[in-house]
Design a protein around this motif. Structure first.
Motif, PDB file in Angstrom:
ATOM      1  N   ARG A 105       2.228   1.899  -3.532  1.00 36.27           N
ATOM      2  CA  ARG A 105       1.165   2.432  -4.405  1.00 36.27           C
ATOM      3  C   ARG A 105       0.911   3.905  -4.104  1.00 36.27           C
ATOM      4  O   ARG A 105       0.757   4.721  -5.015  1.00 36.27           O
ATOM      5  CB  ARG A 105      -0.126   1.649  -4.198  1.00 36.27           C
ATOM      6  CG  ARG A 105      -0.145   0.306  -4.835  1.00 36.27           C
ATOM      7  CD  ARG A 105      -1.526  -0.308  -4.680  1.00 36.27           C
ATOM      8  NE  ARG A 105      -1.487  -1.713  -5.015  1.00 36.27           N
ATOM      9  CZ  ARG A 105      -2.213  -2.636  -4.439  1.00 36.27           C
ATOM     10  NH1 ARG A 105      -3.064  -2.304  -3.473  1.00 36.27           N
ATOM     11  NH2 ARG A 105      -2.140  -3.889  -4.818  1.00 36.27           N
ATOM     12  N   HIS A 106       0.843   4.234  -2.827  1.00 35.11           N
ATOM     13  CA  HIS A 106       0.604   5.620  -2.425  1.00 35.11           C
ATOM     14  C   HIS A 106       1.768   6.517  -2.852  1.00 35.11           C
ATOM     15  O   HIS A 106       1.556   7.629  -3.340  1.00 35.11           O
ATOM     16  CB  HIS A 106       0.387   5.690  -0.913  1.00 35.11           C
ATOM     17  CG  HIS A 106       0.085   7.059  -0.423  1.00 35.11           C
ATOM     18  ND1 HIS A 106      -1.157   7.639  -0.555  1.00 35.11           N
ATOM     19  CD2 HIS A 106       0.871   7.991   0.178  1.00 35.11           C
ATOM     20  CE1 HIS A 106      -1.118   8.858  -0.046  1.00 35.11           C
ATOM     21  NE2 HIS A 106       0.105   9.097   0.403  1.00 35.11           N
ATOM     22  N   GLU A 108       0.821  -1.211   0.000  1.00 32.93           N
ATOM     23  CA  GLU A 108       0.000   0.000   0.000  1.00 32.93           C
ATOM     24  C   GLU A 108       0.857   1.265   0.000  1.00 32.93           C
ATOM     25  O   GLU A 108       0.524   2.249  -0.649  1.00 32.93           O
ATOM     26  CB  GLU A 108      -0.946  -0.001   1.210  1.00 32.93           C
ATOM     27  CG  GLU A 108      -2.019  -1.074   1.158  1.00 32.93           C
ATOM     28  CD  GLU A 108      -1.525  -2.451   1.600  1.00 32.93           C
ATOM     29  OE1 GLU A 108      -0.429  -2.551   2.194  1.00 32.93           O
ATOM     30  OE2 GLU A 108      -2.223  -3.438   1.330  1.00 32.93           O
ATOM     31  N   THR A 109       1.962   1.220   0.732  1.00 28.00           N
ATOM     32  CA  THR A 109       2.846   2.381   0.797  1.00 28.00           C
ATOM     33  C   THR A 109       3.457   2.677  -0.566  1.00 28.00           C
ATOM     34  O   THR A 109       3.519   3.837  -0.989  1.00 28.00           O
ATOM     35  CB  THR A 109       3.951   2.170   1.851  1.00 28.00           C
ATOM     36  OG1 THR A 109       3.334   1.872   3.107  1.00 28.00           O
ATOM     37  CG2 THR A 109       4.828   3.398   1.986  1.00 28.00           C
TER      38      THR A 109
END
Length: 76
Positions: A21-22, A18-19
């Motif tokens: 992607r962010h 997730e990190t």
């Protein structure tokens, strides 16, 4: 043709996917970003993902100094 350099930001831990992607979103928001610059995310394991941006070797110092990648490699 100018060589291409893949600038890489590594993220580790259970939230690395997730990190990464962010962080790719932030790369696209950079004032240096142009629509023709490839960006992406790679998931190497459950605990290691990375975000990347591919730039021309001649532009690499400007991007490196502004965006502080963790590492880089020649793009294929």
């Amino acid at each position: 043709m100018d060589k291409r350099i893949k600038l890489i930001w590594d993220f580790r831990g259970p939230q690395s996917r997730e990190t990464a992607r962010h962080f790719e979103l932030h790369l696209r928001e950079s004032p240096l970003f142009k629509p023709d610059i490839p960006t992406g995310v790679e998931h190497l394991s459950e605990m290691h993902s990375l975000a990347f941006m591919v730039v021309a070797a001649s532009e690499m110092p400007e991007f490196r100094d502004a965006l502080k990648p963790h590492r880089g490699s020649l793009a294929e």
